[in-house]
Design a protein around this motif. Sequence first.
Motif, PDB file in Angstrom:
ATOM      1  N   GLU A  92      -0.754   0.630  -9.960  1.00 27.69           N
ATOM      2  CA  GLU A  92      -1.372   1.933 -10.234  1.00 27.69           C
ATOM      3  C   GLU A  92      -0.523   3.074  -9.679  1.00 27.69           C
ATOM      4  O   GLU A  92      -0.333   4.101 -10.342  1.00 27.69           O
ATOM      5  CB  GLU A  92      -2.777   1.989  -9.632  1.00 27.69           C
ATOM      6  N   THR A  93      -0.008   2.886  -8.469  1.00 27.19           N
ATOM      7  CA  THR A  93       0.826   3.932  -7.875  1.00 27.19           C
ATOM      8  C   THR A  93       2.158   4.047  -8.608  1.00 27.19           C
ATOM      9  O   THR A  93       2.685   5.149  -8.808  1.00 27.19           O
ATOM     10  CB  THR A  93       1.063   3.636  -6.383  1.00 27.19           C
ATOM     11  N   ASP A 127       1.262   2.475  -0.685  1.00 31.78           N
ATOM     12  CA  ASP A 127       0.680   1.550  -1.657  1.00 31.78           C
ATOM     13  C   ASP A 127       1.704   1.226  -2.736  1.00 31.78           C
ATOM     14  O   ASP A 127       2.139   2.110  -3.474  1.00 31.78           O
ATOM     15  CB  ASP A 127      -0.572   2.187  -2.277  1.00 31.78           C
ATOM     16  N   SER A 187       1.174  -0.692  -5.289  1.00 28.85           N
ATOM     17  CA  SER A 187       0.423  -1.288  -6.389  1.00 28.85           C
ATOM     18  C   SER A 187       0.931  -0.779  -7.739  1.00 28.85           C
ATOM     19  O   SER A 187       1.593   0.265  -7.821  1.00 28.85           O
ATOM     20  CB  SER A 187      -1.061  -0.947  -6.250  1.00 28.85           C
ATOM     21  N   LYS A 220      -8.525   1.044  -3.430  1.00 22.44           N
ATOM     22  CA  LYS A 220      -8.022   1.767  -4.601  1.00 22.44           C
ATOM     23  C   LYS A 220      -8.698   3.121  -4.761  1.00 22.44           C
ATOM     24  O   LYS A 220      -8.104   4.063  -5.297  1.00 22.44           O
ATOM     25  CB  LYS A 220      -8.231   0.920  -5.857  1.00 22.44           C
TER      26      LYS A 220
END
Length: 328
Positions: A155-156, A151, A153, A122
């Motif tokens: 967050e992305t 990614d 995720s 991360k």
Amino acid sequence: MIFKPSLQKLPTFLFGALVGALSTLALTVLLTEEKLPSPTTINERPPLSPFISSARNESIPPAAPQSPRKQTTSLNPAILESPSVPASKQSVERLLAGLFKNEKAYGSNEFKDLAYLVRNDKRIAAQIRSRIEESSSYDETMTLVALLASDNSPETLDYATTLIESMEPEMQGLGYELLSSMDNKGHSTELKTALLDASLYESNPDTLSDIIYHLGKAELNEAMKSEAVESLQHLMSYSEDSAVTARAIDGLSRLGDQDSIYYAVLEHLNHPDNTVKVSAINALYSLDKSMLNQSIIESLQDLSNSQEESETARDYAANFLESYQSTE
């Protein structure tokens, strides 16, 4: 005094000597007739015992084959083979420097290494996000976006949503590009809301195309779908930009709302702008065949035969009529 045998005793002496010589000769012949062992026979080892012999004949199992050493095309195999060891910021910067110098960046070893790191660390993903915002080069920025898209995720996805919500068109474009590269079909609720909000005020045809594309991929609930249809109908009816009108028709077709598609076709099948007209013809493929009436069919026939229409519009109309008639 010298001893001199007498002539009378000489025959007896000679006879004894002769007998002795014959005895010696006979003994010699007897010994030579016996088979004596050869030197090689003498030097041979005695035969092995049955136990030892059987042990000698047993095959020795081969050594276990060694597994081949892991091969990698990475320029930095230590990173790939030791994912538990975090890569330093400096090593990532070195990989980025090599990546930007490579004319075939997307297929390079640096890109593969960095994509692996982005997916598994991360901190590296955050470092790439920072570089996106700092970059002043279009090519570098798009390469960084492609890296970050490795990614999937939350967050992305949140970062893509933040970019879309930005008031800067360039940042919005990066957000849509990131979403397209991620190919995330589910989308978060926040992202869906951001897309719906953007559809209300967007006036750039290219950006609107991005919004429509992602709204079509998103799994919208009925309330969100109704809101999206309403936004696109408003753009279709009131936009002064023909390109925006055409994209709004495309969006309604993708969302699949039958009433809005039927209305879009009726209102724009004879639109003066060729782009809008072609979008209206394409929308017919998303319309249920039961809603096709004779008026629409006749309009398509007129379009396909009119020399005043563009070749593109004539071809689209003729192709739809052909596909429609083949299914009857």
